[in-house]
Design a protein around this motif. Structure first.
Motif, mmCIF file in Angstrom:
data_model
loop_
_atom_site.group_PDB
_atom_site.id
_atom_site.type_symbol
_atom_site.label_atom_id
_atom_site.label_comp_id
_atom_site.label_asym_id
_atom_site.label_seq_id
_atom_site.Cartn_x
_atom_site.Cartn_y
_atom_site.Cartn_z
ATOM 1 N N TYR A 145 0.811 -1.219 0.000
ATOM 2 C CA TYR A 145 0.000 0.000 0.000
ATOM 3 C C TYR A 145 0.848 1.275 0.000
ATOM 4 O O TYR A 145 0.346 2.357 -0.327
ATOM 5 C CB TYR A 145 -0.938 0.001 1.209
ATOM 6 C CG TYR A 145 -2.030 -1.044 1.102
ATOM 7 C CD1 TYR A 145 -3.098 -0.867 0.226
ATOM 8 C CD2 TYR A 145 -1.978 -2.216 1.860
ATOM 9 C CE1 TYR A 145 -4.094 -1.831 0.107
ATOM 10 C CE2 TYR A 145 -2.972 -3.179 1.744
ATOM 11 C CZ TYR A 145 -4.028 -2.972 0.864
ATOM 12 O OH TYR A 145 -5.009 -3.939 0.743
ATOM 13 N N LEU A 146 2.123 1.142 0.341
ATOM 14 C CA LEU A 146 2.993 2.322 0.383
ATOM 15 C C LEU A 146 3.697 2.572 -0.944
ATOM 16 O O LEU A 146 3.766 3.710 -1.419
ATOM 17 C CB LEU A 146 4.029 2.156 1.495
ATOM 18 C CG LEU A 146 4.996 3.337 1.712
ATOM 19 C CD1 LEU A 146 4.225 4.582 2.127
ATOM 20 C CD2 LEU A 146 6.053 2.979 2.757
ATOM 21 N N LEU A 147 4.202 1.512 -1.561
ATOM 22 C CA LEU A 147 4.943 1.636 -2.811
ATOM 23 C C LEU A 147 3.993 1.660 -4.009
ATOM 24 O O LEU A 147 2.898 1.106 -3.945
ATOM 25 C CB LEU A 147 5.934 0.480 -2.960
ATOM 26 C CG LEU A 147 7.018 0.363 -1.881
ATOM 27 C CD1 LEU A 147 7.878 -0.857 -2.140
ATOM 28 C CD2 LEU A 147 7.870 1.625 -1.820
ATOM 29 N N PRO A 148 4.422 2.276 -5.108
ATOM 30 C CA PRO A 148 3.576 2.285 -6.312
ATOM 31 C C PRO A 148 3.506 0.897 -6.940
ATOM 32 O O PRO A 148 4.521 0.209 -7.056
ATOM 33 C CB PRO A 148 4.302 3.266 -7.243
ATOM 34 C CG PRO A 148 5.726 3.223 -6.789
ATOM 35 C CD PRO A 148 5.678 3.026 -5.309
ATOM 36 N N ASN A 149 2.318 0.493 -7.330
ATOM 37 C CA ASN A 149 2.130 -0.817 -7.954
ATOM 38 C C ASN A 149 2.351 -0.682 -9.465
ATOM 39 O O ASN A 149 1.417 -0.459 -10.231
ATOM 40 C CB ASN A 149 0.726 -1.349 -7.664
ATOM 41 C CG ASN A 149 0.590 -2.825 -7.990
ATOM 42 O OD1 ASN A 149 1.362 -3.362 -8.775
ATOM 43 N ND2 ASN A 149 -0.397 -3.474 -7.398
ATOM 44 N N LEU A 150 3.601 -0.823 -9.880
ATOM 45 C CA LEU A 150 3.959 -0.626 -11.285
ATOM 46 C C LEU A 150 3.382 -1.706 -12.193
ATOM 47 O O LEU A 150 3.237 -1.478 -13.402
ATOM 48 C CB LEU A 150 5.488 -0.579 -11.433
ATOM 49 C CG LEU A 150 6.200 0.584 -10.738
ATOM 50 C CD1 LEU A 150 7.701 0.473 -10.939
ATOM 51 C CD2 LEU A 150 5.699 1.928 -11.273
ATOM 52 N N SER A 151 3.077 -2.865 -11.632
ATOM 53 C CA SER A 151 2.530 -3.952 -12.454
ATOM 54 C C SER A 151 1.174 -3.581 -13.044
ATOM 55 O O SER A 151 0.767 -4.126 -14.073
ATOM 56 C CB SER A 151 2.422 -5.238 -11.634
ATOM 57 O OG SER A 151 1.584 -5.046 -10.508
ATOM 58 N N LEU A 152 0.463 -2.653 -12.398
ATOM 59 C CA LEU A 152 -0.832 -2.222 -12.930
ATOM 60 C C LEU A 152 -0.676 -1.485 -14.257
ATOM 61 O O LEU A 152 -1.595 -1.459 -15.070
ATOM 62 C CB LEU A 152 -1.529 -1.302 -11.921
ATOM 63 C CG LEU A 152 -1.939 -1.915 -10.578
ATOM 64 C CD1 LEU A 152 -2.518 -0.848 -9.666
ATOM 65 C CD2 LEU A 152 -2.938 -3.049 -10.782
ATOM 66 N N LEU A 153 0.505 -0.886 -14.458
ATOM 67 C CA LEU A 153 0.749 -0.104 -15.669
ATOM 68 C C LEU A 153 1.356 -0.936 -16.794
ATOM 69 O O LEU A 153 1.624 -0.410 -17.876
ATOM 70 C CB LEU A 153 1.681 1.074 -15.349
ATOM 71 C CG LEU A 153 1.133 2.089 -14.341
ATOM 72 C CD1 LEU A 153 2.250 2.987 -13.820
ATOM 73 C CD2 LEU A 153 0.033 2.915 -14.978
ATOM 74 N N ASP A 154 1.575 -2.209 -16.533
ATOM 75 C CA ASP A 154 2.163 -3.103 -17.532
ATOM 76 C C ASP A 154 1.047 -3.856 -18.257
ATOM 77 O O ASP A 154 0.450 -4.778 -17.708
ATOM 78 C CB ASP A 154 3.114 -4.087 -16.853
ATOM 79 C CG ASP A 154 3.911 -4.921 -17.855
ATOM 80 O OD1 ASP A 154 3.667 -4.767 -19.077
ATOM 81 O OD2 ASP A 154 4.762 -5.716 -17.426
ATOM 82 N N LEU A 155 0.779 -3.454 -19.486
ATOM 83 C CA LEU A 155 -0.281 -4.079 -20.290
ATOM 84 C C LEU A 155 0.277 -5.059 -21.318
ATOM 85 O O LEU A 155 -0.406 -5.403 -22.280
ATOM 86 C CB LEU A 155 -1.105 -2.993 -21.000
ATOM 87 C CG LEU A 155 -1.741 -1.907 -20.132
ATOM 88 C CD1 LEU A 155 -2.593 -0.981 -20.987
ATOM 89 C CD2 LEU A 155 -2.568 -2.515 -19.008
#
Length: 269
Positions: A216-226
């Protein structure tokens, strides 16, 4: 606005003149051009492998520029004392931070656009020249979506690199922390899936608690990987993409605000 654009323009020109930038840009372009030939040597769907190699190559290029050049260019300003010429003028430090961000973002997008065009030309060539038993479908529109969100992902990484550069005295330290954040953030979703499975039952509750904080603290970069959705033509919901976009932009803005505050308090010796 003129001050911001001036700093952004100088940053963009500095990045273009970096030999490492040109070397990585050319190297990645060659990988993208040869992706179809490499895929031809593999076992499986040639076009899917070509797309996978191409999108991975674009991600590598963006990652290098977003983290390496972001940390090195700011450190160079401090080491060569050129930052004193900037802050001694009627330019606020937040304008310096934002100007650097805009310049690095423009540099990253410029490089990604060039290599994305190379990748699309290469993919289209192999699609037209390869003989298939059943002609596969390529989600061209999803490639554009994947490219757009890749840029958003790189903007967020640039903000992370600037955040660490705002208080770290060494570009190596800034690079290390930025890269570690990338490695962790890019795999948050995979780790969450593992912890939710049967394997997670054998993991210590303390480790799970630490992961939940990081999740919850770090950015979830996997969400931006399409990439997977693009290569395998999986369905994408417009509402989910909009929420992901708002999430990424909000995180980027928050990091820039924090970086500006920290940098405004920093003693430049």
């Amino acid at each position: 606005m003129r001050k911001l654009m001036s700093i952004a323009r100088v940053t963009f020109k500095e990045g273009i003149r970096e030999r490492v930038f040109l070397g990585v840009l050319i190297f990645s372009a060659l990988i993208l051009l040869s992706s179809g030939f490499v895929a031809d040597l593999s076992i499986g769907n040639i076009l899917k492998v070509t797309q996978d190699i191409g999108l991975s190559g674009l991600s590598f290029l963006g990652l290098f520029i977003a983290i390496f050049l972001s940390t090195s260019l700011i450190a160079k300003d401090i080491d060569k004392k050129t930052i004193y010429l900037v802050v001694s003028k009627p330019i606020a430090r937040w304008q310096y931070i934002l100007g650097k961000f805009l310049g690095l973002s423009a540099l990253t997008s410029f490089a990604l656009v060039i290599d994305f065009l190379v990748f699309m030309i290469s993919l289209f060539y192999f699609y037209k020249t390869t003989t298939f038993i059943h002609t596969p479908h390529i989600a061209w529109v999803k490639h554009l979506l994947a490219f757009f969100f890749l840029n958003i992902k790189m903007f967020l990484l640039i903000a992370i690199a600037i955040f660490f550069s705002s208080f770290c005295s060494s570009s190596l330290i800034s690079f290390f922390f930025s890269f570690m954040i990338y490695l962790v953030s890019a795999n948050l979703q995979n780790v969450k899936i593992i912890l939710s499975s049967n394997i997670g039952e054998n993991i210590s509750p303390n480790l799970k608690a630490i992961f939940n904080i990081a999740y919850y603290l770090l950015p979830n970069l996997s969400l931006l990987d399409l990439k997977q959705a693009t290569v395998h033509n999986l369905p994408l919901k417009g509402s989910n993409l909009m929420l992901i976009l708002i999430y990424a932009l909000s995180y980027t803005i928050a990091l820039l605000l924090i970086s500006s505050f920290i940098f405004s308090k920093r003693e430049l010796n």
